[in-house]
Design an enzyme around this catalytic site. Sequence first.
Site, PDB file in Angstrom:
ATOM      1  N   GLY A  52      68.012 -16.489  18.965  1.00 23.36           N
ATOM      2  CA  GLY A  52      69.027 -16.956  18.018  1.00 23.36           C
ATOM      3  C   GLY A  52      70.261 -16.074  17.980  1.00 23.36           C
ATOM      4  O   GLY A  52      71.034 -16.119  17.021  1.00 23.36           O
ATOM      5  N   ASP A  91      79.169 -20.420  18.553  1.00 20.17           N
ATOM      6  CA  ASP A  91      78.608 -19.332  19.365  1.00 20.17           C
ATOM      7  C   ASP A  91      79.603 -18.880  20.434  1.00 20.17           C
ATOM      8  O   ASP A  91      79.850 -17.691  20.620  1.00 20.17           O
ATOM      9  CB  ASP A  91      77.314 -19.794  20.057  1.00 20.17           C
ATOM     10  CG  ASP A  91      76.287 -20.307  19.069  1.00 20.17           C
ATOM     11  OD1 ASP A  91      76.453 -20.077  17.859  1.00 20.17           O
ATOM     12  OD2 ASP A  91      75.315 -20.948  19.513  1.00 20.17           O
TER      13      ASP A  91
HETATM   14  C1  GLA Z   1      73.287 -23.026  17.311  1.00 21.06           C
HETATM   15  C2  GLA Z   1      74.482 -23.833  17.823  1.00 21.06           C
HETATM   16  C3  GLA Z   1      75.721 -23.554  16.971  1.00 21.06           C
HETATM   17  C4  GLA Z   1      75.431 -23.729  15.485  1.00 21.06           C
HETATM   18  C5  GLA Z   1      74.164 -22.972  15.095  1.00 21.06           C
HETATM   19  C6  GLA Z   1      73.743 -23.240  13.675  1.00 21.06           C
HETATM   20  O1  GLA Z   1      73.495 -21.662  17.493  1.00 21.06           O
HETATM   21  O2  GLA Z   1      74.757 -23.500  19.161  1.00 21.06           O
HETATM   22  O3  GLA Z   1      76.787 -24.377  17.392  1.00 21.06           O
HETATM   23  O4  GLA Z   1      75.351 -25.083  15.146  1.00 21.06           O
HETATM   24  O5  GLA Z   1      73.068 -23.299  15.934  1.00 21.06           O
HETATM   25  O6  GLA Z   1      74.705 -22.772  12.801  1.00 21.06           O
END
Ligand code: GLA
Length: 341
Positions: A101, A145
């Site tokens: 994550g 991200d």
């Molecule tokens: C993932 C996705 C992002 C965002 C997050 C939740 O990391 O790639 O674009 O939606 O989940 O905030």
Amino acid sequence: MIRAWAPGRVNLIGDHTDHTGGLVLPMAIDLGTMVSGTRGGDVVELRSPIEPEPAIVPLDLADPAAVSPGWARYVAGVVAELRPTVGFSGSVRTTVPVRAGLSSSAALEVAVALALGFDGRAIDLARLGQRAEHRASGVPCGIMDQLASAGGVVGHALRIDCTSLAVQPVPLPDDLEVVVVDSGQRRELATSAYAERAAACQAAQASIGPLREATLADLDCLTDEVVRRRARHVVTENARVDQLATALTTGDRSSVADAMAASHRSLREDFEVSTQVLDELVDRLTSLDGVIGARLTGAGFGGCTVGLVETGALLPDDLTSWRIVPSAGAHLLDEGEGPQQ
Ligand code: GLA
């Protein structure tokens, strides 16, 4: 020799808001991915010490999702979007834990794009990385991200408006540190569950218009109970991004704590992307001395928590944690130079 560095990211608050043009508050972190090598030939060939098989991607490939091994799809997604005229041969090294994550895939996409010759604004680099991610993984992710990785600012979180794509750096106070704790639970079923959540948000928007502009009263018109809860998470989470950004600026610790606690609760109850392991970890963290607030970060379904703690606060030894230095966005490195942190 070309060396391209791209950081991972941690999100302080504002999860599952980017795909409906909402607000987010991520930062680039001092864990990242380095792509080193030389340009030439007509394939992009990269080796990684943590992957048994190399990524070998022809410049004229048609479908990134059909490439193997799995990690090569992200490289292929970038090749398909950037369409470089010259290949590349080299290696990938990363300090970002994979599937935890912290956006290891965004860091890889952004570093590969720079190594292959992308030259332009952070926002365009982020858009290219996002399109590469869509093609590689099929996950309909937002821009957070890749934009945090491409546009990070030393010492700052980034308040990003995912409608206008305006980025406003928010300084982190000296008396607080950002701590990421790994739950140890690797993300499972994240692809289909993410797409399902994104679809529920789209369904809400189809009946009441952009969630970014919706009020809680507007949500009463949503007849499907699940869609209403998903939308309520997004509407309240957008407000919490500004609550936390303001609380960091004014040094209001109780508001920091409230925003983070409410965000985790909303992700657990309304958006349903938490897990028991994450819930227990957040409870444990928030009961510790010196921890101001903690919540799950990123997509959920496992991965990491993010916490704001008093500078120097000690965490128990049995936790796998990182003290995060908010870092600069992706860049090419000169000979002998290290990443900017
Ligand atoms: C993932 C996705 C992002 C965002 C997050 C939740 O990391 O790639 O674009 O939606 O989940 O905030």
